[in-house]
Motif scaffolding. Sequence first.
Motif, PDB file in Angstrom:
ATOM      1  N   THR A  61       2.232 -13.309   1.531  1.00  0.00           N
ATOM      2  CA  THR A  61       3.331 -12.346   1.420  1.00  0.00           C
ATOM      3  C   THR A  61       2.919 -11.152   0.582  1.00  0.00           C
ATOM      4  OG1 THR A  61       4.951 -14.117   1.646  1.00  0.00           O
ATOM      5  CG2 THR A  61       5.733 -12.046   0.692  1.00  0.00           C
ATOM      6  N   LEU A  62       2.223 -11.404  -0.511  1.00  0.00           N
ATOM      7  CA  LEU A  62       1.799 -10.311  -1.388  1.00  0.00           C
ATOM      8  C   LEU A  62       0.702  -9.465  -0.746  1.00  0.00           C
ATOM      9  CD1 LEU A  62       1.850 -12.050  -4.880  1.00  0.00           C
ATOM     10  CD2 LEU A  62       3.516 -10.439  -3.931  1.00  0.00           C
ATOM     11  N   ILE A  63      -0.235 -10.094  -0.066  1.00  0.00           N
ATOM     12  CA  ILE A  63      -1.299  -9.327   0.587  1.00  0.00           C
ATOM     13  C   ILE A  63      -0.722  -8.499   1.732  1.00  0.00           C
ATOM     14  CG2 ILE A  63      -3.474  -9.469   1.885  1.00  0.00           C
ATOM     15  CD1 ILE A  63      -3.622 -10.008  -1.231  1.00  0.00           C
ATOM     16  N   GLU A  64       0.245  -9.045   2.439  1.00  0.00           N
ATOM     17  CA  GLU A  64       0.921  -8.261   3.473  1.00  0.00           C
ATOM     18  C   GLU A  64       1.617  -7.050   2.853  1.00  0.00           C
ATOM     19  OE1 GLU A  64       4.731  -9.384   5.786  1.00  0.00           O
ATOM     20  OE2 GLU A  64       3.049 -10.052   7.044  1.00  0.00           O
ATOM     21  N   GLN A  65       2.212  -7.220   1.672  1.00  0.00           N
ATOM     22  CA  GLN A  65       2.855  -6.102   0.992  1.00  0.00           C
ATOM     23  C   GLN A  65       1.836  -5.024   0.616  1.00  0.00           C
ATOM     24  OE1 GLN A  65       5.392  -7.027  -2.340  1.00  0.00           O
ATOM     25  NE2 GLN A  65       5.711  -4.875  -2.821  1.00  0.00           N
ATOM     26  N   VAL A  66       0.642  -5.443   0.184  1.00  0.00           N
ATOM     27  CA  VAL A  66      -0.425  -4.476  -0.112  1.00  0.00           C
ATOM     28  C   VAL A  66      -0.721  -3.643   1.135  1.00  0.00           C
ATOM     29  CG1 VAL A  66      -2.895  -4.238  -0.617  1.00  0.00           C
ATOM     30  CG2 VAL A  66      -1.493  -5.793  -1.986  1.00  0.00           C
ATOM     31  N   LEU A  67      -0.914  -4.311   2.255  1.00  0.00           N
ATOM     32  CA  LEU A  67      -1.227  -3.605   3.498  1.00  0.00           C
ATOM     33  C   LEU A  67      -0.099  -2.654   3.907  1.00  0.00           C
ATOM     34  CD1 LEU A  67      -2.877  -6.588   5.343  1.00  0.00           C
ATOM     35  CD2 LEU A  67      -4.029  -4.453   4.707  1.00  0.00           C
ATOM     36  N   ASP A 128       1.831  16.942   0.508  1.00  0.00           N
ATOM     37  CA  ASP A 128       2.935  17.277   1.403  1.00  0.00           C
ATOM     38  C   ASP A 128       4.182  17.724   0.652  1.00  0.00           C
ATOM     39  OD1 ASP A 128       3.887  14.923   0.354  1.00  0.00           O
ATOM     40  OD2 ASP A 128       3.949  13.824   2.245  1.00  0.00           O
ATOM     41  N   GLY A 129       4.085  17.874  -0.677  1.00  0.00           N
ATOM     42  CA  GLY A 129       5.195  18.373  -1.474  1.00  0.00           C
ATOM     43  C   GLY A 129       6.138  17.296  -1.974  1.00  0.00           C
ATOM     44  N   ARG A 130       5.963  16.061  -1.562  1.00  0.00           N
ATOM     45  CA  ARG A 130       6.826  14.977  -2.036  1.00  0.00           C
ATOM     46  C   ARG A 130       6.408  14.555  -3.424  1.00  0.00           C
ATOM     47  NH1 ARG A 130       6.212  12.477   3.531  1.00  0.00           N
ATOM     48  NH2 ARG A 130       8.180  12.906   4.528  1.00  0.00           N
ATOM     49  N   ARG A 131       7.361  14.142  -4.191  1.00  0.00           N
ATOM     50  CA  ARG A 131       7.082  13.665  -5.529  1.00  0.00           C
ATOM     51  C   ARG A 131       6.361  12.327  -5.426  1.00  0.00           C
ATOM     52  NH1 ARG A 131      10.507  14.296 -10.778  1.00  0.00           N
ATOM     53  NH2 ARG A 131       9.681  12.538 -11.927  1.00  0.00           N
ATOM     54  N   ASN A 132       5.329  12.145  -6.223  1.00  0.00           N
ATOM     55  CA  ASN A 132       4.516  10.931  -6.161  1.00  0.00           C
ATOM     56  C   ASN A 132       4.637  10.194  -7.479  1.00  0.00           C
ATOM     57  OD1 ASN A 132       2.631   8.964  -5.852  1.00  0.00           O
ATOM     58  ND2 ASN A 132       0.885  10.323  -5.665  1.00  0.00           N
ATOM     59  N   MET A 133       5.239   9.006  -7.447  1.00  0.00           N
ATOM     60  CA  MET A 133       5.422   8.238  -8.673  1.00  0.00           C
ATOM     61  C   MET A 133       4.258   7.310  -8.948  1.00  0.00           C
ATOM     62  SD  MET A 133       9.474   7.463  -8.445  1.00  0.00           S
ATOM     63  CE  MET A 133       9.465   6.532  -9.949  1.00  0.00           C
ATOM     64  N   GLY A 134       3.361   7.103  -7.999  1.00  0.00           N
ATOM     65  CA  GLY A 134       2.198   6.261  -8.229  1.00  0.00           C
ATOM     66  C   GLY A 134       2.486   4.770  -8.226  1.00  0.00           C
ATOM     67  N   ILE A 135       3.670   4.368  -7.815  1.00  0.00           N
ATOM     68  CA  ILE A 135       4.057   2.963  -7.869  1.00  0.00           C
ATOM     69  C   ILE A 135       3.312   2.141  -6.822  1.00  0.00           C
ATOM     70  CG2 ILE A 135       5.981   1.339  -7.596  1.00  0.00           C
ATOM     71  CD1 ILE A 135       6.315   2.942 -10.092  1.00  0.00           C
ATOM     72  N   GLY A 136       3.206   2.649  -5.594  1.00  0.00           N
ATOM     73  CA  GLY A 136       2.614   1.879  -4.495  1.00  0.00           C
ATOM     74  C   GLY A 136       1.207   1.404  -4.785  1.00  0.00           C
ATOM     75  N   LEU A 137       0.326   2.301  -5.229  1.00  0.00           N
ATOM     76  CA  LEU A 137      -1.049   1.899  -5.518  1.00  0.00           C
ATOM     77  C   LEU A 137      -1.124   1.019  -6.762  1.00  0.00           C
ATOM     78  CD1 LEU A 137      -3.161   5.056  -4.620  1.00  0.00           C
ATOM     79  CD2 LEU A 137      -3.111   2.853  -3.440  1.00  0.00           C
ATOM     80  N   HIS A 158     -13.656   8.785   8.204  1.00  0.00           N
ATOM     81  CA  HIS A 158     -12.903   9.578   9.180  1.00  0.00           C
ATOM     82  C   HIS A 158     -12.373  10.872   8.571  1.00  0.00           C
ATOM     83  CE1 HIS A 158     -13.136   6.109  11.813  1.00  0.00           C
ATOM     84  NE2 HIS A 158     -12.731   5.364  10.802  1.00  0.00           N
ATOM     85  N   GLY A 159     -12.728  11.135   7.312  1.00  0.00           N
ATOM     86  CA  GLY A 159     -12.339  12.376   6.666  1.00  0.00           C
ATOM     87  C   GLY A 159     -11.154  12.272   5.733  1.00  0.00           C
ATOM     88  N   GLY A 160     -10.383  11.212   5.797  1.00  0.00           N
ATOM     89  CA  GLY A 160      -9.208  11.066   4.952  1.00  0.00           C
ATOM     90  C   GLY A 160      -9.475  10.167   3.761  1.00  0.00           C
ATOM     91  N   ALA A 161      -8.507   9.326   3.472  1.00  0.00           N
ATOM     92  CA  ALA A 161      -8.596   8.399   2.346  1.00  0.00           C
ATOM     93  C   ALA A 161      -9.063   7.029   2.820  1.00  0.00           C
ATOM     94  CB  ALA A 161      -7.234   8.267   1.670  1.00  0.00           C
ATOM     95  N   ALA A 162      -9.726   6.317   1.926  1.00  0.00           N
ATOM     96  CA  ALA A 162     -10.120   4.923   2.171  1.00  0.00           C
ATOM     97  C   ALA A 162      -9.712   4.114   0.950  1.00  0.00           C
ATOM     98  CB  ALA A 162     -11.622   4.818   2.393  1.00  0.00           C
ATOM     99  N   VAL A 163      -8.928   3.084   1.176  1.00  0.00           N
ATOM    100  CA  VAL A 163      -8.556   2.149   0.112  1.00  0.00           C
ATOM    101  C   VAL A 163      -9.032   0.783   0.572  1.00  0.00           C
ATOM    102  CG1 VAL A 163      -6.695   1.174  -1.268  1.00  0.00           C
ATOM    103  CG2 VAL A 163      -6.534   3.549  -0.485  1.00  0.00           C
TER     104      VAL A 163
END
Length: 177
Positions: A61-67, A128-137, A158-163
């Motif tokens: 459940t937790l790993i699915e939440q990470v994804l 994109d102008g949205r406020r980023n609280m940093g909670i997800g990462l 692919h040029g973007g982000a990799a986590v």
Amino acid sequence: MTENLLTITRMNGPGVLLRTEEEVIEEIVGSAIVKYHRNPSSLPVKTEIPDDILTVTMDATLIEQVLLNLFENVSLHGQNATQIWVYLTRETDCAVISVEDDGCGFSEKQLHQIRKEILPPSGDTSPDGRRNMGIGLSVCRSIICAHGGELLIDKSRHGGAAVSFSLPSGRETEKTI
């Protein structure tokens, strides 16, 4: 957001109990993709998996939440992203899952902050102008660390982000940290 706050509170409490079982990683990834695609603004997700079945002892459940957090980050903050890729690989003593996109990626400032485990200042906004609280990462990092793994942030092929995150091999069925 509420789920992320509850999870990070739970992960940072004393004696966190993970209910782990040996899971097939491909199934957890597949389940997360199905849930992510319930969102009308979801992007296409391609997976690249090895021929061998990858199993890891985890709290599914937790790993699915990470994804889900990683997929949603691409949708919300991956400026110009049109595709998400998920790569599964086996290393000597762990499995590695990498979520990549073809958007604008992280700025050097963001990469530096994330790598140093510093949350963005409360007024920071994403490209994109949205406020980023940093909670997800932060939630992702807490969950992966609780599993004894490591979360790495970089630029995508692919040029973007990799986590990417690793999950160590093991056979515990319950773990208190």
